[in-house]
Design an enzyme around this catalytic site. Sequence first.
Site, short mmCIF file in Angstrom:
data_model
loop_
_atom_site.label_atom_id
_atom_site.label_comp_id
_atom_site.label_asym_id
_atom_site.label_seq_id
_atom_site.Cartn_x
_atom_site.Cartn_y
_atom_site.Cartn_z
N LYS A 27 -1.36 -18.13 13.74
CA LYS A 27 -0.05 -18.47 13.17
C LYS A 27 -0.19 -18.76 11.68
O LYS A 27 0.53 -18.23 10.86
CB LYS A 27 0.52 -19.68 13.91
CG LYS A 27 1.86 -20.13 13.41
CD LYS A 27 2.45 -21.23 14.27
CE LYS A 27 3.67 -21.82 13.58
NZ LYS A 27 4.32 -22.87 14.34
N GLU A 80 -12.03 -21.48 12.69
CA GLU A 80 -12.72 -20.67 13.71
C GLU A 80 -12.28 -19.21 13.63
O GLU A 80 -13.10 -18.29 13.63
CB GLU A 80 -12.39 -21.20 15.12
CG GLU A 80 -12.94 -22.56 15.44
CD GLU A 80 -11.98 -23.71 15.08
OE1 GLU A 80 -11.15 -23.52 14.16
OE2 GLU A 80 -12.09 -24.76 15.71
N GLY A 115 2.47 -22.88 18.23
CA GLY A 115 1.31 -22.11 18.68
C GLY A 115 1.18 -22.07 20.19
O GLY A 115 0.95 -21.00 20.78
N ARG A 116 1.37 -23.19 20.84
CA ARG A 116 1.19 -23.24 22.30
C ARG A 116 2.39 -22.69 23.05
O ARG A 116 2.41 -22.68 24.28
CB ARG A 116 0.84 -24.66 22.74
CG ARG A 116 1.80 -25.74 22.25
CD ARG A 116 1.20 -27.12 22.42
NE ARG A 116 2.03 -28.18 21.88
CZ ARG A 116 2.00 -28.61 20.60
NH1 ARG A 116 1.18 -28.04 19.75
NH2 ARG A 116 2.76 -29.60 20.22
N GLU A 169 -1.41 -31.10 24.27
CA GLU A 169 -1.17 -31.05 22.82
C GLU A 169 0.30 -31.40 22.54
O GLU A 169 0.64 -31.92 21.48
CB GLU A 169 -1.53 -29.67 22.25
CG GLU A 169 -1.79 -29.71 20.75
CD GLU A 169 -2.33 -28.41 20.17
OE1 GLU A 169 -1.57 -27.43 20.08
OE2 GLU A 169 -3.53 -28.36 19.80
N HIS A 216 -14.49 -26.85 47.35
CA HIS A 216 -15.93 -27.06 47.58
C HIS A 216 -16.56 -27.77 46.40
O HIS A 216 -17.77 -27.71 46.20
CB HIS A 216 -16.60 -25.72 47.87
CG HIS A 216 -16.02 -25.07 49.08
ND1 HIS A 216 -16.48 -25.31 50.36
CD2 HIS A 216 -14.95 -24.25 49.22
CE1 HIS A 216 -15.74 -24.64 51.23
NE2 HIS A 216 -14.81 -23.98 50.56
N LYS A 274 -10.82 -31.91 11.97
CA LYS A 274 -10.95 -30.73 11.11
C LYS A 274 -11.44 -31.15 9.72
O LYS A 274 -12.34 -30.54 9.15
CB LYS A 274 -9.58 -30.05 10.92
CG LYS A 274 -9.12 -29.21 12.08
CD LYS A 274 -7.86 -28.43 11.64
CE LYS A 274 -7.05 -27.95 12.82
NZ LYS A 274 -5.77 -27.38 12.46
O1 F6P Z 1 -5.60 -26.95 17.34
C1 F6P Z 1 -4.48 -27.00 16.54
C2 F6P Z 1 -3.77 -25.70 16.44
O2 F6P Z 1 -2.94 -25.78 15.33
C3 F6P Z 1 -2.98 -25.31 17.69
O3 F6P Z 1 -1.79 -25.99 17.80
C4 F6P Z 1 -2.85 -23.85 17.50
O4 F6P Z 1 -2.43 -23.21 18.66
C5 F6P Z 1 -4.26 -23.51 17.08
O5 F6P Z 1 -4.65 -24.59 16.25
C6 F6P Z 1 -4.43 -22.22 16.36
O6 F6P Z 1 -3.68 -22.15 15.20
P1 F6P Z 1 -3.42 -20.79 14.44
O7 F6P Z 1 -2.66 -19.89 15.36
O8 F6P Z 1 -2.63 -21.16 13.23
O9 F6P Z 1 -4.75 -20.20 14.09
#
Ligand code: F6P
Length: 544
Positions: free
Chosen positions: A210, A216, A272-273, A358, A389, A509
């Site tokens: 987003k 990452e 995002g979620r 979240e 199990h 972060k």
């Molecule tokens: O972990 C925080 C967060 O902002 C989530 O809410 C989101 O889904 C994820 O990081 C990834 O964010 P982006 O889509 O901006 O890379």
Amino acid sequence: MNTSAMNLTGTASWLALVAQGESMRSRTLRELFAEDGERGQRLTCEAVGLYLDYSKNRITSETLRLLIGLADECGLRERIAAMFSGERINITENRAVLHVALRAPRGSSIRVDGKNVVPHVHAVLDRMTGFACRVRGGQWVGHTGQRIRNVVNIGIGGSDLGPVMAYEALRHYSDRGLVFRFISNVDGTDFAEATHDLDPAETVVIVSSKTFTTQETMTNAQTARRWLLAAFGGDERAVAKHFVAVSTNATKVAEFGIDTANMFEFWDWVGGRYSMDSAIGLSTMLAIGPDHFRELLAGFHEMDEHFRSAPFDRNLPVLLALLTVWNTNFLGAETVAVLPYDQYLKRFPAYLQQLTMESNGKRVTLAGRDVDYATSPIYWGEPGTNGQHSFYQLIHQGTRLIPCDFIAFVESLNPLGPHHAMLLANVLAQAEALAFGKTADEVRAEGTAEWLVPHRTFPGNRPSNVLMAQRLSPAVLGKLVALYEHAVFVEGILWNVDSFDQWGVELGKVLAQRILGELQSKAAPAPAHDSSTNELIRRCRQGK
Ligand code: F6P
């Protein structure tokens, strides 16, 4: 209305529910079922092809009446209308919350700041369709003219969990000629293992983010770029054929070197979620094809309409949420186990973890005051029957109250001999065993030695929901996800929290960024942290 000034625990409904909770603690599901032969039909709700049996919760009709009263006192009806009308209900980020617009039918109108966003949604869907058809049909070829056989989605959180879950859930409907891989972790192992057997010449990489700033994702995307260019002797022109982006941030996409013509857009009013049905679902569309993707969206939309219009006592998301509030705030449960009896839904609990925790893992109200009640329970789970199990022992005989959401389908997508009957028998048996248990006298009557009786007794009275649909399809998956999305929304309204921000992820972060500099610096870092962190940094540096 549940305004910032409202004191939730002082409302008449809350106080009545506290008293109700006290009295229900001494009632058992055995008694409740014995008193009402119709309970198993009465405390159910069927809508849009989903059947919810909530009769095995420790509630009476009065409990439900009070919970609905609480929802009314919190202004739930008005808050639902506010979300659907594009009000900026995500107050800490000053954003509208309009994932419902992502599945609104073409021709409908949902406005943000006076502008109808539905045509934009469909314009992107149409572009996604064009791309998906070209990849699936073999017309979109790689830099050396080879057909695309591998799709790698790079993203994390909402830009990964939804796509992975949907890919696994809808595998039955997917193009088996394409290989899908999902890379999320900044751990290089994730990248290495996901790509080690892929030919870059046959691979398209979707960078899903987003913000297009997430550490990452950007690190994995850069690694993917190097991996790809290494295969083409560093020829930058290959990027256009092998990279596409899904983002709200065109500037950053261009900076990365992806042509914005190959960017699929979404908007800041999509959390995002809550984004698996936006362009973030591009990998899903590539896997199952545009028609199935539109069926998925239609399923979401059906649940949206049901949520918006059904009375609360016949409203699936509202009921699911009220039961969670009841179990959490009035019976003291701290978790919810999500137990899908369908192997295709193996990533559904992980997906729900972000959606629920979240969203509602918050400790202050919209007005910034500390809450004096519990908010989101901890969500977890595994598919049945595997969990039986493993951790079910604790649910049956442990000391904690763990409400369970069982999910099952009447028909299997893979009807193999007796498997499906066995699967269904197990899910129904688990709900029954949890609710009714086995008394000491029943154990004794089986001739069990007295010293073993306590070990073999099941207290029962463990609440559960059973959610059933005919068979797992794209539309049913859409309904299921929308069900939980809206349940999370309802819970957030009752708890009076901002379900759409996630400030709790920020501190880690920032600190990681600082520690990264210290780990990578040539000079030994000045001991700028606590003694524990300093020592751990020192040990990491020693290994360099
Ligand atoms: O972990 C925080 C967060 O902002 C989530 O809410 C989101 O889904 C994820 O990081 C990834 O964010 P982006 O889509 O901006 O890379």
